[in-house]
Write a protein that holds these residues in place. Structure first.
Motif, PDB file in Angstrom:
ATOM      1  N   ALA A 212       0.829  -1.203   0.000  1.00  0.00           N
ATOM      2  CA  ALA A 212       0.000   0.000   0.000  1.00  0.00           C
ATOM      3  C   ALA A 212       0.870   1.263   0.000  1.00  0.00           C
ATOM      4  CB  ALA A 212      -0.929  -0.002   1.211  1.00  0.00           C
ATOM      5  N   ILE A 213       1.935   1.245   0.784  1.00  0.00           N
ATOM      6  CA  ILE A 213       2.860   2.381   0.788  1.00  0.00           C
ATOM      7  C   ILE A 213       3.524   2.522  -0.575  1.00  0.00           C
ATOM      8  CG2 ILE A 213       5.014   3.275   1.782  1.00  0.00           C
ATOM      9  CD1 ILE A 213       4.201   1.863   4.403  1.00  0.00           C
ATOM     10  N   GLY A 214       3.859   1.386  -1.172  1.00  0.00           N
ATOM     11  CA  GLY A 214       4.492   1.404  -2.487  1.00  0.00           C
ATOM     12  C   GLY A 214       3.607   2.021  -3.546  1.00  0.00           C
ATOM     13  N   ASP A 215       2.305   1.808  -3.444  1.00  0.00           N
ATOM     14  CA  ASP A 215       1.384   2.417  -4.407  1.00  0.00           C
ATOM     15  C   ASP A 215       1.462   3.940  -4.342  1.00  0.00           C
ATOM     16  OD1 ASP A 215       0.551  -0.050  -5.268  1.00  0.00           O
ATOM     17  OD2 ASP A 215      -1.253  -0.100  -3.990  1.00  0.00           O
ATOM     18  N   VAL A 216       1.457   4.488  -3.119  1.00  0.00           N
ATOM     19  CA  VAL A 216       1.570   5.937  -2.957  1.00  0.00           C
ATOM     20  C   VAL A 216       2.945   6.418  -3.402  1.00  0.00           C
ATOM     21  CG1 VAL A 216       1.481   7.841  -1.293  1.00  0.00           C
ATOM     22  CG2 VAL A 216      -0.096   5.910  -1.063  1.00  0.00           C
ATOM     23  N   PHE A 217       3.973   5.660  -3.037  1.00  0.00           N
ATOM     24  CA  PHE A 217       5.337   6.020  -3.437  1.00  0.00           C
ATOM     25  C   PHE A 217       5.449   6.107  -4.958  1.00  0.00           C
ATOM     26  CE2 PHE A 217       9.485   4.584  -4.934  1.00  0.00           C
ATOM     27  CZ  PHE A 217      10.354   5.433  -4.269  1.00  0.00           C
ATOM     28  N   ASP A 218       4.891   5.119  -5.664  1.00  0.00           N
ATOM     29  CA  ASP A 218       4.981   5.117  -7.129  1.00  0.00           C
ATOM     30  C   ASP A 218       4.274   6.326  -7.721  1.00  0.00           C
ATOM     31  OD1 ASP A 218       6.425   2.786  -7.123  1.00  0.00           O
ATOM     32  OD2 ASP A 218       4.709   1.480  -7.513  1.00  0.00           O
ATOM     33  N   ARG A 219       3.142   6.696  -7.158  1.00  0.00           N
ATOM     34  CA  ARG A 219       2.414   7.858  -7.677  1.00  0.00           C
ATOM     35  C   ARG A 219       3.207   9.148  -7.470  1.00  0.00           C
ATOM     36  NH1 ARG A 219      -3.786   7.710  -5.867  1.00  0.00           N
ATOM     37  NH2 ARG A 219      -3.781   9.485  -7.299  1.00  0.00           N
ATOM     38  N   LEU A 220       3.828   9.259  -6.302  1.00  0.00           N
ATOM     39  CA  LEU A 220       4.606  10.468  -6.022  1.00  0.00           C
ATOM     40  C   LEU A 220       5.898  10.523  -6.842  1.00  0.00           C
ATOM     41  CD1 LEU A 220       4.238  10.632  -2.131  1.00  0.00           C
ATOM     42  CD2 LEU A 220       3.079  12.072  -3.819  1.00  0.00           C
TER      43      LEU A 220
ATOM     44  N   HIS B 169      -6.537  11.219   1.104  1.00  0.00           N
ATOM     45  CA  HIS B 169      -7.323  10.090   1.596  1.00  0.00           C
ATOM     46  C   HIS B 169      -6.442   8.857   1.731  1.00  0.00           C
ATOM     47  CE1 HIS B 169     -10.801   7.527   2.262  1.00  0.00           C
ATOM     48  NE2 HIS B 169     -10.359   6.702   1.316  1.00  0.00           N
ATOM     49  N   GLY B 170      -5.561   8.637   0.746  1.00  0.00           N
ATOM     50  CA  GLY B 170      -4.636   7.504   0.813  1.00  0.00           C
ATOM     51  C   GLY B 170      -3.673   7.618   1.975  1.00  0.00           C
ATOM     52  N   LEU B 171      -3.208   8.830   2.238  1.00  0.00           N
ATOM     53  CA  LEU B 171      -2.282   9.035   3.364  1.00  0.00           C
ATOM     54  C   LEU B 171      -2.984   8.794   4.698  1.00  0.00           C
ATOM     55  CD1 LEU B 171      -0.346  12.232   2.177  1.00  0.00           C
ATOM     56  CD2 LEU B 171       0.508   9.879   2.268  1.00  0.00           C
ATOM     57  N   GLU B 172      -4.245   9.181   4.790  1.00  0.00           N
ATOM     58  CA  GLU B 172      -4.986   8.929   6.028  1.00  0.00           C
ATOM     59  C   GLU B 172      -5.144   7.427   6.257  1.00  0.00           C
ATOM     60  OE1 GLU B 172      -5.952  10.907   8.499  1.00  0.00           O
ATOM     61  OE2 GLU B 172      -4.790  12.431   7.430  1.00  0.00           O
TER      62      GLU B 172
ATOM     63  N   PRO C 136       4.891   8.454  11.098  1.00  0.00           N
ATOM     64  CA  PRO C 136       5.759   9.620  10.899  1.00  0.00           C
ATOM     65  C   PRO C 136       6.962   9.329  10.006  1.00  0.00           C
ATOM     66  CG  PRO C 136       5.058   9.528  13.172  1.00  0.00           C
ATOM     67  CD  PRO C 136       4.593   8.246  12.536  1.00  0.00           C
ATOM     68  N   ALA C 137       7.579   8.164  10.179  1.00  0.00           N
ATOM     69  CA  ALA C 137       8.724   7.806   9.323  1.00  0.00           C
ATOM     70  C   ALA C 137       8.270   7.609   7.884  1.00  0.00           C
ATOM     71  CB  ALA C 137       9.400   6.544   9.859  1.00  0.00           C
ATOM     72  N   VAL C 138       7.103   6.976   7.694  1.00  0.00           N
ATOM     73  CA  VAL C 138       6.571   6.764   6.346  1.00  0.00           C
ATOM     74  C   VAL C 138       6.227   8.100   5.701  1.00  0.00           C
ATOM     75  CG1 VAL C 138       4.640   5.780   5.044  1.00  0.00           C
ATOM     76  CG2 VAL C 138       5.711   4.457   6.874  1.00  0.00           C
TER      77      VAL C 138
END
Length: 247
Positions: free
Chosen positions: A149-157, A170-173, A184-186
């Protein structure tokens, strides 16, 4: 009498040999000689046990140090040390119960360190490798699901040209809820990812893209406004890594 009181097996044997020269057929000397041999064998066995235990303790210390450093694989990694311990300790409780947990915790620690420094694909690869060895460990599976799930956001950014800030917020929440104390680290890692993407676009002289990404970044990471201006061009990975999420 001297043989009995001697604390050195070699010296005791010398006393008995001297006594035998006076009475080669003495049963008492034969008994004492056998007793000295038993004591010598017991002493040697005890010394061997101590040496073996020292070697085992040394391997356990080495394993702990390797796990703490995230050095899990390779000829001088924690897995190799664990194999050495397995050869010595066989089916002991330590090998059957403690050592697998130590290794699992090592892989988790390594993956967390990789993710925190923005190496998301490497973190997922570490977890995939660990699951091949310890597929039943729930902490590995759970962490892999979270990191996908973190990787999905990472790829978009990391590939963004235009960001929908409301959708990403919404994804970050959602990540805040799943990551808990780790969030916090993520969040910091993702903010630095966007900062590096902005730096790439700035280096490519795409002013309108930079402006758009900065505006979105201010909405997504209000506590990292300064960080968004400190990205490093060329720091982001060039390609992604396909990771299976099948159980």
């Amino acid at each position: 009498s001297d043989a009995r009181t001697s604390k050195d097996a070699k010296e005791a044997k010398n006393f008995l040999e001297e006594a035998r020269s006076f009475d080669p057929q003495s049963q008492e000397i034969a008994r004492e000689n056998a007793a000295v041999e038993r004591d010598r064998s017991a002493t040697e066995a005890q010394a061997a046990d101590h040496a073996q235990q020292a070697g085992i303790d040394s391997l356990k210390s080495k394993l702990a140090a390797q796990v703490a450093a995230g050095n899990m694989d390779g000829p001088d990694g924690a897995t190799a040390t664990a194999n050495a311990l397995r050869r010595v300790l066989g089916g002991s409780v330590y090998v059957a119960r403690d050592m697998p947990q130590i290794l699992v915790e090592g892989y988790v620690h390594k993956a967390r360190t990789q993710l925190a420094t923005g190496h998301v694909d490497e973190a997922l690869a570490t977890l995939a490798s660990a699951r091949k060895k310890f597929g039943t460990a729930p902490e590995l599976k759970n962490l892999e699901v979270r990191y996908v799930a973190i990787g999905d956001v990472f790829d978009r950014l990391s590939t963004a040209i235009l960001l929908n800030a409301d959708e990403l917020r919404h994804g970050l929440e959602g990540l805040r809820g799943t990551e808990g104390a780790d969030y916090p680290a993520v969040e910091g890692m993702l903010a630095h990812t966007l900062a590096n993407r902005i730096a790439d676009q700035r280096a490519a002289k795409r002013a309108s893209v930079v402006t758009s990404l900065v505006e979105a970044g201010h909405k997504l990471f209000p506590e990292y406004v300064t960080v968004l201006e400190q990205g490093v061009a060329g720091a982001l990975p060039k390609t992604g890594l396909a990771v299976s999420t099948d159980p």
